[in-house]
Motif scaffolding. Structure first.
Motif, PDB file in Angstrom:
ATOM      1  N   ILE A   1      29.741  11.780  35.258  1.00  0.00           N
ATOM      2  CA  ILE A   1      30.701  11.635  36.357  1.00  0.00           C
ATOM      3  C   ILE A   1      31.550  12.898  36.396  1.00  0.00           C
ATOM      4  O   ILE A   1      32.293  13.199  35.465  1.00  0.00           O
ATOM      5  CB  ILE A   1      31.578  10.398  36.153  1.00  0.00           C
ATOM      6  CG1 ILE A   1      30.695   9.149  36.004  1.00  0.00           C
ATOM      7  CG2 ILE A   1      32.562  10.236  37.319  1.00  0.00           C
ATOM      8  CD1 ILE A   1      31.460   7.903  35.572  1.00  0.00           C
TER       9      ILE A   1
ATOM     10  N   CYS B   1      27.226  -0.977  30.402  1.00  0.00           N
ATOM     11  CA  CYS B   1      27.533   0.358  29.883  1.00  0.00           C
ATOM     12  C   CYS B   1      27.445   0.319  28.360  1.00  0.00           C
ATOM     13  O   CYS B   1      28.177  -0.417  27.704  1.00  0.00           O
ATOM     14  CB  CYS B   1      28.934   0.793  30.335  1.00  0.00           C
ATOM     15  SG  CYS B   1      29.396   2.409  29.685  1.00  0.00           S
TER      16      CYS B   1
ATOM     17  N   HIS C   1      29.739   5.838  26.108  1.00  0.00           N
ATOM     18  CA  HIS C   1      30.437   6.786  26.974  1.00  0.00           C
ATOM     19  C   HIS C   1      31.134   7.816  26.121  1.00  0.00           C
ATOM     20  O   HIS C   1      31.544   7.546  24.989  1.00  0.00           O
ATOM     21  CB  HIS C   1      31.432   6.078  27.914  1.00  0.00           C
ATOM     22  CG  HIS C   1      32.583   5.444  27.209  1.00  0.00           C
ATOM     23  ND1 HIS C   1      33.867   5.885  27.349  1.00  0.00           N
ATOM     24  CD2 HIS C   1      32.633   4.420  26.344  1.00  0.00           C
ATOM     25  CE1 HIS C   1      34.656   5.157  26.597  1.00  0.00           C
ATOM     26  NE2 HIS C   1      33.943   4.252  25.988  1.00  0.00           N
TER      27      HIS C   1
ATOM     28  N   ALA D   1      33.303  11.825  26.803  1.00  0.00           N
ATOM     29  CA  ALA D   1      33.782  12.736  27.837  1.00  0.00           C
ATOM     30  C   ALA D   1      33.943  14.141  27.291  1.00  0.00           C
ATOM     31  O   ALA D   1      34.196  14.344  26.104  1.00  0.00           O
ATOM     32  CB  ALA D   1      35.104  12.249  28.399  1.00  0.00           C
TER      33      ALA D   1
ATOM     34  N   GLU E   1      35.441  18.236  28.791  1.00  0.00           N
ATOM     35  CA  GLU E   1      36.371  18.813  29.763  1.00  0.00           C
ATOM     36  C   GLU E   1      35.796  18.765  31.174  1.00  0.00           C
ATOM     37  O   GLU E   1      36.531  18.840  32.152  1.00  0.00           O
ATOM     38  CB  GLU E   1      36.632  20.284  29.417  1.00  0.00           C
ATOM     39  CG  GLU E   1      37.505  20.479  28.199  1.00  0.00           C
ATOM     40  CD  GLU E   1      38.878  19.890  28.430  1.00  0.00           C
ATOM     41  OE1 GLU E   1      39.562  20.332  29.361  1.00  0.00           O
ATOM     42  OE2 GLU E   1      39.255  18.958  27.692  1.00  0.00           O
TER      43      GLU E   1
ATOM     44  N   THR F   1      32.484  12.999  32.476  1.00  0.00           N
ATOM     45  CA  THR F   1      32.429  11.802  31.650  1.00  0.00           C
ATOM     46  C   THR F   1      30.994  11.315  31.648  1.00  0.00           C
ATOM     47  O   THR F   1      30.399  11.099  32.704  1.00  0.00           O
ATOM     48  CB  THR F   1      33.332  10.703  32.223  1.00  0.00           C
ATOM     49  OG1 THR F   1      34.683  11.132  32.145  1.00  0.00           O
ATOM     50  CG2 THR F   1      33.186   9.407  31.429  1.00  0.00           C
TER      51      THR F   1
ATOM     52  N   VAL G   1      28.182   8.553  30.729  1.00  0.00           N
ATOM     53  CA  VAL G   1      27.988   7.141  30.425  1.00  0.00           C
ATOM     54  C   VAL G   1      26.494   6.851  30.400  1.00  0.00           C
ATOM     55  O   VAL G   1      25.721   7.452  31.136  1.00  0.00           O
ATOM     56  CB  VAL G   1      28.695   6.200  31.436  1.00  0.00           C
ATOM     57  CG1 VAL G   1      30.183   6.463  31.490  1.00  0.00           C
ATOM     58  CG2 VAL G   1      28.101   6.327  32.825  1.00  0.00           C
TER      59      VAL G   1
ATOM     60  N   LEU H   1      23.995   3.701  30.866  1.00  0.00           N
ATOM     61  CA  LEU H   1      23.775   2.316  31.253  1.00  0.00           C
ATOM     62  C   LEU H   1      22.390   1.898  30.767  1.00  0.00           C
ATOM     63  O   LEU H   1      21.462   2.710  30.772  1.00  0.00           O
ATOM     64  CB  LEU H   1      23.840   2.153  32.768  1.00  0.00           C
ATOM     65  CG  LEU H   1      25.029   2.794  33.487  1.00  0.00           C
ATOM     66  CD1 LEU H   1      24.982   2.475  34.977  1.00  0.00           C
ATOM     67  CD2 LEU H   1      26.344   2.343  32.879  1.00  0.00           C
TER      68      LEU H   1
END
Lengths: 218, 218
Positions: free
Chosen positions: A173, A197, A200, A202, A204, A207, A209, A211
């Motif tokens: 994302i 999910c 996950h 993240a 900089e 993000t 994830v 699934l």
């Protein structure tokens, strides 16, 4: 059994996997290239494009896992190129030059028949006109026990999600808004389709994830 | 001028700000409480509910900034309570007990008139029946130069976004899928409305993003 995996698929904060007006000038739709800013500096991507160096860390880990244990690819017609309708000739051979970064058989979903196109480096594009199940069956056979990576685009991923055929879906994302374009999840009830999910992390720039089917460990 | 800010508004990976079947039993819709798992352990939230301790770090920083320099709140009818249609009596006084965590005037958007309700701790609920502009004007006057926080829910935020009246919108994207419910952005073209992503930061529990007018520094 080998898995069907979506890897490194980037979406915007407002859920678009490609911007509007996709075509030869904007392969990812207008503004769509901003979705991939996390990927481009990674060592994995740099290596793919013949460069050295690049970043390591979370982004690179996710970029790298997308190429592990892959025996075949599937992609939609729009990901393969901007040509619509019947193939006018054999000129268009993908966005990726003479040596595409796949190095496996690639099954392109199309409504229009075309002979396979063999490229340098082990990539052969096969055109599958009898639907997503047929493409998956052919890819699975070609993969010889390895996993199959579903490259995209949005439409192909949505079809395989609705058919509950995707085993793992890694999304990145990106911190950008696109406003319009192709929305990945609109109208899909992922929990009802069996997805949850599972991971996950993240960086900089994005993000990440993963699934997967709710019953499945990733 | 004082800003209209949305703070700590949680959405799922698939874009829902509340789950389905919102009501007395499920104030946030079914599964909606999972959106807030990042918020509950924070020191800010613990303090709000009269407890000590709690986590510090990214999640707490974002939770805390939501209470800084706020002179009034606006919220939609559904965020105030499960009662629909005309107010049958004065029994319902919000979800938050005798001392709600607002400590300012709160302007509740409603289609049905009701006298103000004064609570302990400085919170007074005012019911505004003449629309979002009127509510904002009254909140701005009450805030006396401080900012106004728009609490939610989805419908109220969408109305203020479409009117381009929100100055800053902090979202917490939780690593959960809801599948259905109230979608925050569907059909809204945020770049066309003038918004861009100005800040993002992630914790183990959520990805925080701040959207604001493209021309604005946050």
């Amino acid at each position: 059994m080998s898995k069907l995996r979506v890897e490194s698929f980037s979406i915007s904060l407002d859920g678009f996997g490609a911007g509007p007006q996709q075509g030869l000038e904007h392969p990812l739709g207008k503004g769509g290239e901003r979705l991939h800013e996390w990927l481009l500096p990674t060592a994995t991507f740099q290596r793919l494009t013949g460069s050295e160096g690049g970043t390591t860390g979370v982004d690179d880990e996710f970029a790298a896992r997308g190429f592990e244990n892959i025996g075949a690819w599937i992609m939609g017609r729009n990901m393969f190129g901007p040509v619509r309708g019947p193939w006018p000739d054999d000129t268009w051979k993908g966005w990726w030059g003479d040596t595409p970064p796949y190095h496996t058989p690639v099954f392109v979903l199309s409504h229009h028949e075309r002979k396979p196109v063999e490229m340098a480096g082990g990539t052969t594009f096969h055109f599958v006109t009898d639907g997503i199940d047929a493409a998956l069956a052919r890819a699975r056979e070609a993969a010889q026990g390895k996993d199959i990576r579903l490259g995209g685009g949005v439409s192909a991923i949505r079809q395989y999600l609705q058919a509950r055929l995707i085993d793992e879906l890694h999304l990145a994302i990106a911190p950008v808004l696109l406003g319009s374009g192709e929305h990945l999840f609109h109208g899909l009830d992922l929990p009802a389709l069996g997805y949850a999910c599972k991971r996950h992390a993240a960086s900089e720039r994005a993000t990440h994830v993963v699934l997967a089917k709710a019953s499945q460990h990733v």
